[in-house]
Design an enzyme around this catalytic site. Structure first.
Site, PDB file in Angstrom:
ATOM      1  N   ASP A   1       0.821  -1.205   0.000  1.00 48.69           N
ATOM      2  CA  ASP A   1       0.000   0.000   0.000  1.00 48.69           C
ATOM      3  C   ASP A   1       0.857   1.259   0.000  1.00 48.69           C
ATOM      4  OD1 ASP A   1      -2.721   1.236   0.416  1.00 48.69           O
ATOM      5  OD2 ASP A   1      -1.720   1.985   2.211  1.00 48.69           O
TER       6      ASP A   1
ATOM      7  N   GLU B   1       1.050  -0.623  -5.133  1.00 42.94           N
ATOM      8  CA  GLU B   1       0.084   0.441  -5.376  1.00 42.94           C
ATOM      9  C   GLU B   1       0.909   1.726  -5.458  1.00 42.94           C
ATOM     10  OE1 GLU B   1      -3.557   3.013  -3.483  1.00 42.94           O
ATOM     11  OE2 GLU B   1      -1.809   2.381  -2.332  1.00 42.94           O
TER      12      GLU B   1
END
Length: 724
Positions: A393, A446
């Protein structure tokens, strides 16, 4: 004992309690000293020996026994109302080896969870739990738990030299015990902290760590042996993203194991991706503000219960990805923030440590032990829980020193640039280590910028002077943003935004991409996928279906968030999860939602069976436009090719009109084509416009090719064609 040692020991600020407590040879025999707060008396028991120790005040008891060697002794402790017989924790040698400390100091302990934290074991012939903690700035550390009524006075830990690690073996302590660490800070104040390496925690809002050991017997040997046979970028990869706590609210890990694998398998997805499962105090963070990096959240069960769920998915033939959050951590005063009284896990510079967007703290990637903590954590989930992939993330927030910071609010790196060189080195090390230790695992970034080489090998230096970050895949945030922007426009305006749908092919092979329609796109006012679409309810669903058909045919892997597979109209909320009632047969519009889900099932079935759609995802030879410039028609048409050259045609009509005899140039060596998927099929809620017969190629030059087809394009629909 000197007054200074006594004061430091009782005050929880002594670095070597084992030098004061336990058994030590002295003139005249063996001195045994114990610290037992609240005890009225302590007796030493050994073969052929029973000796009362003399009280020295403040819970200290001591005596000199006429012995020359240390016997295998126990302590009989009298608390007035009761007596207990216990082993003396201070008669044991350190239970942590020099090699563990050496590897940790170098940042190379790739199984750190076996060295730090609470670990049940047999030590010197006695069963108990070894507690170890990294707290280099602490004056002293004590273990507190339900086994000592949360009073750590009697259980100070010893410092293992310059490593900054503290250790104590507690005999008789086993699985299920609650514990924390009481740390005396450099200024003499105290703080009680959960174990950063805890492998199990209490269910929030409770915050204690729990001594844990796994007893799960894995049944996924076949899956684990096969998962690395084909490189992931050359394999089908269709992901169903799930927030476990709200997929079916109230279900435990084991109850999820009875429902989720069959649901995902029925829909044909190859993988599930769990939003973060690491322990987190605030459910509204969806798991993205982690306090227990080594513990699955206790909201749905124990770590072995989570293993059971992963095992069940593997036995159903489904890979398991999970979101991993090494970018930041919350400031809770019982967790990592200023852990031992000074910045430890976070950067020493407060401006560098503070994450400007989320009110959290960023890790200090340049600190050896912190980097080790995180790299080992990535390995831990893959090794201990058989996770098949980590979606990392907020990578962009790690890579840039000026991320969300104003001019003057950040300091350039040694080269005068904005790149966070420590974070780059950390990500490269993490990826290299995971791929080396865990064959078949994929890491996914990401990353929302155009950083060069996210999925390039770490030893291949790019034009910017950096080696690749070493990820296997990267979320294509540009495709997501551009394509959603396009389909949200009224069809009459789409011709002015045609390039937003074709632009992705300009950079499609710069990285190994995943096309994500994730949770982030269906919350906080962004609306659910079907609700982004213009028009009436029929047109919204038609747009939704056409978009999914286009997405599944586009180069790159697919990811779809739960609820979007049946065109849920409301935004997702973690408080109640998907609107499953839309699929209740008693609901009048249930066929509309079931039809979209049936399409997703068929998309996955056709996709998995068609190598042209995944075998050359990262090879430019696997794609060719038929017509990428039909902006006036709102039509996109292209060819996909398998490794053996077998083709598939995908054509999408993003206008609400039927286009008859629409001509497309096709390869001249294939005499006829057959429609194999039509998102306008009545089974999916469509109008039924189709090409039921064989489509024969004609020697009519078109789109720069010597042969062409004339076919009917349904309104707001995607067609897939294969050679007949």
């Amino acid at each position: 004992m000197s007054d200074e040692d006594r004061g430091r020991l009782l005050g929880g600020a002594h670095h070597d309690p084992h030098g004061l407590l336990g058994a030590h040879p002295v003139r005249g025999g063996l001195l045994i000293r114990v610290l037992r707060p609240c005890a009225q008396g302590v007796t030493v028991l050994a073969p052929g020996l029973r000796a009362d120790l003399h009280p020295e005040g403040d819970g200290l008891f001591a005596g000199i026994l006429p012995l020359h060697t240390v016997p295998d002794y126990e302590l009989l402790v009298d608390y007035g109302q009761s007596t207990v017989t216990v082993r003396d924790p201070y008669r044991f040698l350190p239970a942590l080896g020099e090699m563990d400390l050496h590897l940790f100091a170098e940042g190379r302990h790739e199984q750190l969870w076996q060295a730090l934290g609470a670990r049940t074991m047999d030590h010197q012939g006695v069963t108990g739990t070894r507690f170890t903690l990294w707290a280099p700035n602490a004056q002293g550390v004590r273990v507190v738990g339900n086994f000592n009524c949360w009073d750590g006075t009697g259980h100070p830990m010893r410092s293992l030299g310059s490593s900054g690690v503290w250790e104590l073996f507690l005999p008789g302590i086993g699985e299920g015990e609650l514990y924390k660490f009481e740390i005396t800070r450099p200024d003499g104040s105290r703080t009680v902290r959960a174990d950063p390496m805890a492998r199990r925690t209490e269910c929030p809002p409770a915050t204690a760590s729990i001594v844990d050991a796994s007893h799960h017997r894995w049944q996924d040997d076949g899956w684990m042996a096969r998962r690395g046979e084909r490189p992931v970028h050359e394999a089908p990869f269709s992901v169903y993203e799930v927030h476990l706590a709200s997929w079916r609210p109230g279900l435990t890990y084991r109850q999820l194991a009875a429902q989720l694998p069959s649901y995902v398998k029925d829909l044909g997805f190859t993988h599930v991706e769990f939003m973060p499962v690491s322990e987190h105090p605030f459910g509204g963070s969806w798991g993205y503000q982690v306090t227990g990096f080594y513990a699955p959240t206790a909201r749905m069960g124990t770590p072995d219960d989570f293993r059971f769920l992963v095992d069940a998915l593997h036995r159903a033939g489904i890979g398991v990805l999970m979101d991993w959050v090494p970018a930041h951590f919350p400031r809770d005063d019982w967790a990592l923030a200023e852990f031992d009284g000074r910045p430890l896990y976070e950067h020493q510079d407060p401006a560098r440590a503070a994450h400007p967007d989320w009110g959290t703290l960023e890790f200090d990637y340049g600190r050896t032990e912190v980097r080790n903590f995180l790299v080992a954590n990535a390995v831990y989930w893959c090794a201990e829980f058989h996770i098949d992939g980590l979606r990392v993330d907020a990578v962009a927030s790690m890579l840039y020193l000026d991320y969300s910071r104003e001019d003057g609010g950040w300091t350039p790196n040694v080269n005068g640039g904005r790149e966070n060189l420590d974070a780059v080195a950390f990500l490269q090390e993490m990826n290299a280590t995971v791929y080396r230790r865990c064959p078949g695992v994929v890491t996914i970034a990401e990353e929302s910028t155009a950083w060069d080489g996210v999925t390039r090998a770490t030893h291949h230096v790019g034009p910017g002077g950096f080696g690749g970050l070493g990820f296997g895949l990267k979320w294509n945030m540009g495709w997501m943003h551009d394509s959603l922007g396009y389909v949200s426009k009224e069809p009459v305006h789409r011709k002015y935004h045609h390039g937003e749908m074709t632009f992705s092919m300009i950079y499609a092979y710069s990285e190994n991409y995943v096309l994500p329609i994730s949770h982030d796109e269906v919350v906080h006012g962004k609306r659910a996928l079907v609700s982004k679409m213009p028009g009436d309810w029929w047109q919204q669903r038609a747009n939704h279906r056409a978009y999914l058909g286009f997405m599944w045919a586009h180069p790159g892997k697919q990811l779809l968030f739960m609820g979007q597979e049946f065109a849920q109209g409301a935004e997702w909320a973690e408080s109640h999860g998907p609107d499953w009632w839309l699929l209740d047969p008693s609901y009048e519009a249930e066929p509309d939602h079931r039809g979209v889900r049936d399409l997703v099932r068929e998309l996955n079935r056709r996709y998995t069976a068609t190598p042209a759609l995944w075998e050359r995802d990262t090879d430019p030879a696997g794609f060719s436009w038929i017509d990428g410039d039909a902006s006036e028609d709102n039509v996109f048409s292209f060819l996909r090719f398998a490794a053996d050259g077998s083709p598939l045609i995908a054509v999408t009509n993003f206008s609400p009109v039927v286009r008859h005899a629409y001509r497309l140039g096709v390869p001249d060596h294939i005499p006829a084509w057959r429609e194999i998927l039509n998102t306008d099929d009545p089974r999916y809620g469509g109008s039924g416009v189709a090409n039921p017969d064989l489509l024969k190629a004609e020697p009519t030059p078109w789109n720069g090719r010597s042969a062409s087809l004339a076919l009917v394009l349904p309104p707001l629909a995607t067609l897939w064609l294969r050679p007949a």
